[in-house]
Enzyme design. Structure first.
Site, PDB file in Angstrom:
ATOM      1  N   GLU A  44       0.841  -1.203   0.000  1.00  0.00           N
ATOM      2  CA  GLU A  44       0.000   0.000   0.000  1.00  0.00           C
ATOM      3  C   GLU A  44       0.873   1.249   0.000  1.00  0.00           C
ATOM      4  O   GLU A  44       1.861   1.328   0.731  1.00  0.00           O
ATOM      5  CB  GLU A  44      -0.843  -0.044   1.284  1.00  0.00           C
ATOM      6  CG  GLU A  44      -1.811   1.102   1.468  1.00  0.00           C
ATOM      7  CD  GLU A  44      -2.643   0.957   2.751  1.00  0.00           C
ATOM      8  OE1 GLU A  44      -2.348   0.043   3.558  1.00  0.00           O
ATOM      9  OE2 GLU A  44      -3.582   1.751   2.946  1.00  0.00           O
ATOM     10  N   LYS A 116      -8.972   2.586  -2.455  1.00  0.00           N
ATOM     11  CA  LYS A 116      -9.350   1.917  -1.201  1.00  0.00           C
ATOM     12  C   LYS A 116     -10.774   2.279  -0.786  1.00  0.00           C
ATOM     13  O   LYS A 116     -11.125   3.457  -0.751  1.00  0.00           O
ATOM     14  CB  LYS A 116      -8.350   2.343  -0.117  1.00  0.00           C
ATOM     15  CG  LYS A 116      -8.380   1.569   1.177  1.00  0.00           C
ATOM     16  CD  LYS A 116      -7.229   2.064   2.096  1.00  0.00           C
ATOM     17  CE  LYS A 116      -7.110   1.264   3.370  1.00  0.00           C
ATOM     18  NZ  LYS A 116      -5.957   1.758   4.195  1.00  0.00           N
ATOM     19  N   CYS A 152      -5.634  -3.354   2.184  1.00  0.00           N
ATOM     20  CA  CYS A 152      -5.520  -3.379   3.654  1.00  0.00           C
ATOM     21  C   CYS A 152      -6.864  -3.411   4.397  1.00  0.00           C
ATOM     22  O   CYS A 152      -7.468  -4.466   4.518  1.00  0.00           O
ATOM     23  CB  CYS A 152      -4.657  -2.208   4.109  1.00  0.00           C
ATOM     24  SG  CYS A 152      -3.821  -2.512   5.691  1.00  0.00           S
TER      25      CYS A 152
END
Lengths: 580, 580
Positions: A44, A116, A152
Site C-alpha cells: 500500500e 481503497k 488493507c
C-alpha cells in the site's frame, strides 16, 4: 488448471521519497521477472510511503505521485518487464480529493486503478480524514484469470469489496497492505486473510510493508491463502523479501459486472465493477516451484526485532549515522544500548556516563562494562559542576533539585548531538512514562525513545532473552547481570529506589495496561481484584503524568497500542476516574 | 404572531469538568429564567467540554455524562426552571458508539436528543473519528412553535439537516456550536447563519462557546438571524454573555414527518423526523425587549483578545496561578509580557532577564523597563557561569555554543517553575518557529506559547496597537519603544541580527503564509512574483525546521490555521518542494 507465478515484494519504502521508492519498485520487479513471475505486487502507498497524513492534501505531492506512476509504467516496459502485471500502491487524486490507490501497470500503461474502499479512522489510522473513499471494483483478466485488487482495511471490514469480488467472481485477489505490527498481530491477520479467501472463493495474496515509519513498525509477514482458507506460503518478518509462489487456479470465465448492494443502515450504491481483458491466454503449463514457508518468530524475538527495526529505520531514514544517550548502569539504558548496537552497529553508538554526586559506584562500573561488552563508544561526563551552579544560584531544593540533574544531562546530550551530529535517544520505558517517573526536558529528551512502548516487566524479560540468545550463539551476553538484578533507581537523591514511590512493577504494569491500553476504569480494576488504594494511586499517577506530559510537550509520550500512536487527548482535561 | 423569548448562554466550559459545566448550566438557566426566557441554549458539548478527542472512547466518561444529564434535568426542575426548554450539548453513547449530542430538557426530563449529523474531519476537527453520525431529526412543539435543533458543522454543509427542517417545516432552528476563532471568522459565519435561516424559512439562533481549550480559542459571537436572513441580535466576542432576545414567529402547524432523501452519490436514508408536542399553547402576548446588538471587534483588538483569552484559559483551566518566562528586551517577549499581564494581572507574571556574555546593555535595560511599565515581577539571573562549564567541558563551538545558551536558559526557567510553581511560557513567534530560528529545548521550552501562531510582522503591529490603545485610554504604553524599533537579534553571538540569516520579515511572512497555510508550492510562489532564490531558501528552511521540530518533540509547533492544530505530518519525510 491455469497456473500463475506471483511475486510479493515485501519492501521497505520511505515517506516522501518518491524517487527512492520508484527505484525500489523497478529493481524488485526486475528481480521478480527474472524469477519468472507473472504478477508482482508491492505494498500500500509504496510510491509515496505510508502513512503520509497531511501530505495527502498537498497538490504538488499528488502531482508528483501521478507523474512518477506514469513514468514507472513506461520504465518497467523499457526494463523488459512490460509483460508482467505490476500492482503498486500510491497517492491518487481526483475531483473527489486524495485517494489511497493501487494501480495495475502492464505493457507500459496504467491499465486500471483501484481506490481503497474502507478508510480506517481509529487507533493509528487517519485514512478517513486523509482520503476520499473509492467505490469502483476493477477486475483484469490476465493470462485467462480474473484478478481483483483490494487494499488493507478492505479485508478488515465485513461486507467489503472482497465479499463483492466473491459475488461477481474472481480467480485471484491481490491485497496490498501497510499493516502495522502489534504484538501477536498474526493471530488476527491469519484468520482474516484465510476467511476472506474463502469468501472470495479464490486465493488471496497478502503483501505487507516492512520497516518502520516514525512510531509505526511494519513487520512484513506477507502470506498467501488458498481458496480453501489455508496459508500455503509465507514470508519472513522484519526483513525485505521477495516471496515467489506458484498458484494453480480454477478460471471461472466470469462476466458479471453488477454487485447487489449490501443491506444495512448505510445503503451504499452498488460497487461499480469494471472488467478489463489484458490477456485471455493461460500461461503454458510449467513445473511449479515448492511454496516457500517462513516460520513466524517466537514472542520475545519478535518484539526485539520490532524494536530494532523501529530504531534502525528512524535513525537511517532521517539521515543520521550515529546515536548518543546516557549509560546510567540501569536496565533501561542497557536494553536501549543492546538494541542500538543490533540496529546500527557498535561504531554508531556513543554511550555517555553522566555521574552526579548521587551516582553509585556500581552505576558507573555497570555502564562501563556494558560499553565494553557491546564494543561501542563510551565517555564519562560528570554533571556535578553544572548542577551545583543551578542549585546554588537558584536555591533549588526537593523536586527542583532532582529535576535539574536530569535536565543538565539532557542538555549535555543535546550539546554533544549539536557538536558531533549524533541523534539523541531517550531511554525511558512505558511504565515510568505512564506514571510520570520521568523528567520533562531531562531524561525525556531525545528524537526517538526505543522502549517507550515497552512496560518495565517486559524490559527485564527482553534483557534476559537477549542475553540467553547471545549465549546460545556462543556470544558474550551484552547486558551486565547486575543491571538486570539490582533494584531500579533514578539516583537523584541518596538511597533512592523506584519502589519508594511506585508499587511493585509486576502489579503496576497490569494496572497500567488495563487503564491505558484497555478501557478499564477504577471500578473495573477493583472488581478485577486489585487493591482499591493501589488502583486509586496508579490512576492518579497516570492522569497526572498524562496532563504534565501534554502540558510540557516532549517526545516520549506513552502510546495507545503497541508501537501505535500517542493517545490523542486534550491537555486541559479535568475528568478523573478517581479524585486527584 | 406567536412570541418566544430565547436566551443564548455563551459560556466558557472546561473539558472533563462535568461538575463545573453542569453547575454553569444550572446557574445560567436560572439567570435566563429570571430574565423571562422560554428557551435557553448552551454550546455544543457543554457538559463534557469540547474538543475531547480520545475521551469520547472512554465508557466511564460517557456514563458520567449520561448521569449528569439526567440529574441536570431533575435539578433544573427543582431550581424552578422546569417550564423552560433547555438545550444542552453533551457526549452521548449508544450501540453505534459515541455521539455528539444535543438534549432538550423540560419538566425534569430529557424530552428529545439530537445527534450531530455532519462530523467534520478536517483542520482542527476530528469529529468523524470520535463520533458516530446521527440521522434523526427531533422537532418539539413548544408554546405552539416547532423547534428544531442542529449542531455546528450541520450548518456548514449543504443539504444538511437545516435543509431538511426547511422541507418538513419548523418555526425556529436552534444551532449550538463550538466553532473556533480564526481571524475574521465572522466573514464566514454571518453569511452562513443567515443563508441557513432562509433555507429553514425560520429564525436561526446560533449560540457559540467562548473561551479557550489548549490550542483552540472560541470567540462566542453568538447571533440570531431572522427568517429573512438578517442578523437581528448579536452577543459580544471573547466574553461570557447571556443574549436574551424576543422573537416573533409564524407558527406553521406542521405535521410532516418525512424528508425526501437528498440526491447525490451517497444515498443517505431519509432523515428520521420525530415530532413531540411539549406544549401546544402560545405564550400570552407581551411587550418585547429591544434586541441587543453587540459590535464585532476591529481586527487588531480581535486578535489581541483572542491571544489574551487563549493564554488566560490555558493557565487558569490547568490550575496554574502564575507564569514565568525570559524577558530578553526584544519585541516577542515584550508582547508576551503585555498579553500575560492583560490575561493574568501583573502579580501573576514573573519576568526573568538571563543575560549571557553576548547580551547587549539595551537588552537588559529594555527588559527592566518593560517590567517597570507592566508592574510585574522581575529578576536577573545571569547564565554565563552555566554556559561556560558546558562550553569548556564539552569543547563546544559554533551552533552547539549558540544552542547551549538558549538551553541553559530553558532549564533555568524550568527550575524556577519547579521551585515556585509558575508555568513556563515560550515566547517564540510563528515566523521564527516556521524557519527554525529557535532552539529545541531552549527558547522553545514552555507549556504554552502565546504568540506561536502570530507572524513576526503581526507581532510588531500588535505591539503598536497595544501601545496606542493604552495612550488612548490615558495609560502608560506597556512596550518600550526601543523594543519595537531596534533590529531583531537572538544575541547568541557578537553583533548577530536576524537578517544575517533570514530575508526581511515583510517578504518572509508572505512566503511562509503561502507555503504553510496555503497550498502554494515553489512554482506557485515564483509565479506570484517572488525571487526564485528567496523562495527556494525559505522553503528549505521551513522543511528543515519542520523536520527538526518533529524529530525532537517540543511544544511550540507552528499551526495550520490561526489558533488551529499543528500540521499533522510524518517526521520521516523525504518529500521536498525544492532540493534540500
Amino acid at each position: 488448471m491455469p497456473q500463475l507465478r506471483i511475486a510479493l515484494a515485501q519492501v521497505n519504502t520511505c515517506v516522501g521519497d518518491i524517487t527512492g521508492n520508484t527505484t525500489l519498485v523497478r529493481d524488485w520487479t526486475r528481480r521478480a521477472v527474472q524469477d519468472g513471475a507473472h504478477v508482482v505486487a508491492f505494498p500500500e502507498m509504496a510510491l509515496s510511503g505510508y502513512p503520509i497524513e497531511d501530505l495527502t492534501q498537498r497538490k504538488s505531492f499528488a502531482a508528483a505521485n501521478r507523474d512518477a506512476l506514469e513514468r514507472l509504467a513506461a520504465d518497467l516496459r523499457d526494463d523488459g518487464c512490460g509483460d508482467a502485471l505490476v500492482i503498486v500502491g500510491h497517492l491518487g487524486r481526483d475531483d473527489e480529493g486524495p485517494r489511497n490507490s493501487a494501480s495495475l501497470l502492464h505493457g507500459g500503461e496504467v491499465v486500471a486503478t483501484y481506490d481503497k474502499h474502507h478508510l480506517p479512522n481509529y487507533g493509528v489510522f487517519d485514512d478517513a480524514r486523509n482520503f476520499a473513499a473509492g467505490f469502483d471494483l476493477p477486475i483484469v483478466k490476465f493470462h485467462g484469470l480474473d484478478v481483483g485488487v483490494v487494499i488493507c482495511e478492505d479485508i478488515w471490514q465485513n461486507g467489503g469489496p472482497v465479499t463483492a469480488l466473491g459475488k461477481v467472481g474472481v480467480d485471484l485477489v491481490m491485497c496490498i497492505n501497510a499493516s502495522p505490527y502489534e504484538r501477536a498481530k498474526a493471530d488476527q491477520r491469519v484468520p482474516l486473510v484465510t476467511a476472506r479467501a474463502v469468501e472470495a472463493g479464490a486465493p488471496l495474496a497478502y503483501v505487507n510493508l516492512v520497516g518502520a515509519q516514525d512510531e509505526l513498525v511494519f513487520d512484513g509477514d506477507s502470506m498467501i491463502s488458498s481458496a480453501a482458507g489455508e496459508i500455503i506460503s509465507r514470508a519472513p518478518q522484519f526483513t525485505e523479501h521477495l516471496l515467489v509462489a506458484d498458484l494453480e487456479m480454477a478460471a471461472g470465465g466470469y462476466t458479471s459486472t453488477t454487485v447487489p448492494p449490501e443491506p444495512g443502515p448505510m445503503q451504499l450504491p452498488a460497487f461499480d465493477v469494471h472488467r478489463t481483458v489484458l490477456n485471455p491466454d493461460p500461461v503454458p503449463a510449467y513445473e511449479p516451484l515448492p511454496l516457500p514457508q517462513a516460520e513466524p518468530l517466537p514472542d520475545a524475538a519478535e518484539v526485539w526485532a520490532a524494536l530494532v527495526t523501529g530504531l534502525r529505520d528512524y535513525v537511517h531514514k532521517n539521515g543520521a549515522k550515529s546515536v548518543t544517550f546516557g549509560f546510567s548502569g540501569g536496565i533501561d539504558s542497557a536494553v536501549c544500548a543492546a538494541l542500538a548496537v543490533d540496529a546500527l552497529g557498535p561504531d554508531a553508538v556513543h554511550g555517555v556516563s553522566m555521574p552526579s554526586v548521587y551516582s553509585s559506584e556500581h552505576s558507573r562500573s555497570d555502564a562501563a562494562e556494558l560499553a565494553r561488552r557491546l564494543g561501542c563508544h563510551f565517555e564519562v561526563q560528570p554533571v556535578a559542576d553544572m548542577v551545583e551552579i543551578y542549585v546554588r544560584q537558584l536555591e533549588l531544593t526537593g523536586l527542583a533539585e532532582e529535576n535539574i540533574q536530569a535536565r543538565v544531562r539532557g542538555m549535555l546530550l543535546m550539546a554533544l548531538s549539536n557538536q558531533h551530529g549524533h541523534l539523541v535517544l531517550a531511554t525511558g520505558n512505558k511504565t515510568e512514562l505512564a506514571v510520570g517517573y520521568s523528567t520533562i526536558y531531562g531524561d525525556a529528551v531525545g528524537a526517538f525513545a526505543p522502549i517507550k512502548d515497552v512496560p518495565k516487566t517486559l524490559v527485564w524479560e527482553l534483557a534476559e532473552w537477549r542475553n540467553s540468545d547471545a549465549e546460545k550463539r556462543g556470544e558474550i551476553p551484552p547486558i551486565p547481570e547486575s543491571s538486570i538484578t539490582k533494584p531500579p533507581s533514578a539516583e537523584l537523591r541518596p538511597e533512592q529506589t523506584d519502589q519508594d514511590s511506585l508499587p511493585e512493577y509486576d502489579v503496576l504494569d497490569v494496572v497500567i495496561d488495563g487503564y491505558v491500553e484497555g478501557d478499564k476504569g477504577y471500578a473495573d480494576l477493583v472488581s478485577d481484584g486489585f487493591d482499591a488504594q493501589l488502583v486509586e494511586r496508579v490512576l492518579q499517577l497516570v492522569d497526572r503524568a498524562e496532563f504534565k506530559r501534554r502540558q510540557y510537550p516532549l517526545g516520549t509520550k506513552i502510546t495507545f497500542k503497541a508501537f501505535g500512536r500517542d493517545r490523542r487527548l486534550p491537555i486541559t482535561n479535568r475528568w478523573r476516574e478517581v479524585s486527584p
